[in-house]
Design an enzyme around this catalytic site. Structure first.
Site, PDB file in Angstrom:
ATOM      1  N   HIS A  54      -0.748   6.066   0.366  1.00 13.72           N
ATOM      2  CA  HIS A  54      -0.290   5.402  -0.860  1.00 13.72           C
ATOM      3  C   HIS A  54       0.445   4.121  -0.482  1.00 13.72           C
ATOM      4  O   HIS A  54       1.305   4.126   0.394  1.00 13.72           O
ATOM      5  CB  HIS A  54       0.644   6.353  -1.624  1.00 13.72           C
ATOM      6  N   GLU A  71       6.751   0.621  -6.552  1.00 11.32           N
ATOM      7  CA  GLU A  71       5.883   1.773  -6.294  1.00 11.32           C
ATOM      8  C   GLU A  71       5.160   2.055  -7.607  1.00 11.32           C
ATOM      9  O   GLU A  71       5.800   2.383  -8.597  1.00 11.32           O
ATOM     10  CB  GLU A  71       6.752   2.949  -5.819  1.00 11.32           C
ATOM     11  N   GLN A 115       0.199   2.742 -12.950  1.00 12.83           N
ATOM     12  CA  GLN A 115      -1.080   3.160 -12.373  1.00 12.83           C
ATOM     13  C   GLN A 115      -1.427   4.563 -12.848  1.00 12.83           C
ATOM     14  O   GLN A 115      -0.564   5.440 -12.913  1.00 12.83           O
ATOM     15  CB  GLN A 115      -0.970   3.143 -10.846  1.00 12.83           C
ATOM     16  N   CYS A 122      -3.431   1.439  -6.014  1.00 10.04           N
ATOM     17  CA  CYS A 122      -2.019   1.180  -5.698  1.00 10.04           C
ATOM     18  C   CYS A 122      -1.841  -0.110  -4.902  1.00 10.04           C
ATOM     19  O   CYS A 122      -0.930  -0.903  -5.182  1.00 10.04           O
ATOM     20  CB  CYS A 122      -1.403   2.362  -4.952  1.00 10.04           C
TER      21      CYS A 122
END
Length: 204
Positions: A54, A71, A115, A122
């Site tokens: 990620h 993030e 997202q 990502c």
């Protein structure tokens, strides 16, 4: 599959972040090398030997002494550790910004989801954030023309059917933004869209 380091570097360069971009890193990111310069990086939650899991983005604004952590799922610190075994406190401690005279810095972290839960975009969302940082370093998270293109939803609703249309629209806006600003993305659009699609993780 998601985004490769080569793709992210090429897109970030197209977006004009080159003067500030330190590169792509795995979880062993050494932090920011200078406390006095604008800087940013894309960091994976896993080791490079795993192929990656990620992507997140870090950015440092020395004028406001603010470190930004973007993030795309907006996970809490506890959830980041639970899902990805990732902690950023040690990263900040070993960074050069921690050696500034008063050692007083502000951490601003994204807390909303932009997202979709099964999206593999990502890394591309991180590129979008870095474009905002390079152009509006005082307000890169929101209140700027780039990040205003997408809409955050509460992380607690990430898997709710109610917000999936919003999250899907975010990804469409992301692709449109990259089509306009990145020649590399335009040249590899079909391949990148396939590898980062909104339902990619569900279909694996």
């Amino acid at each position: 599959m998601g985004s490769s380091e080569q793709e992210l570097k090429a897109i970030v360069k197209d977006l004009g972040c080159g003067p500030y971009f330190l590169g792509t890193y795995d979880k062993r990111f050494p932090g920011f090398v200078s406390p006095h310069k604008l800087a940013c990086a894309i960091v994976n939650t896993a080791g490079r030997e795993t192929g990656g899991v990620h992507w997140m983005a870090f950015a440092w604004n020395p004028r406001s002494k603010t470190c930004y952590l973007f993030e795309p799922f907006g996970f809490s610190d506890q959830r980041l550790k639970q899902v990805y075994q990732f902690e950023y406190e040690s990263l900040l401690r070993r960074s050069a910004i921690a050696s500034s005279p008063d050692r007083c810095i502000t951490l601003e972290k994204s807390t909303q989801s932009v997202q979709g839960p099964n999206s593999a975009a990502c890394g591309l969302f991180c590129c979008m954030f870095l474009h905002a940082f390079a152009n509006w370093p005082q307000t890169p998270m929101d209140h700027n023309p780039t990040m205003n293109l997408i809409t955050g939803v509460p992380n607690s609703m990430l898997n709710s059917p109610q917000v999936q249309p919003t999250l899907r629209r975010n990804q469409e806006q992301l692709y449109s933004f990259l089509e306009r600003h990145s020649p590399y993305f335009r040249s590899h659009s079909a391949q990148i869209r396939s590898a980062t699609s909104f339902c990619h993780l569900k279909n694996m």
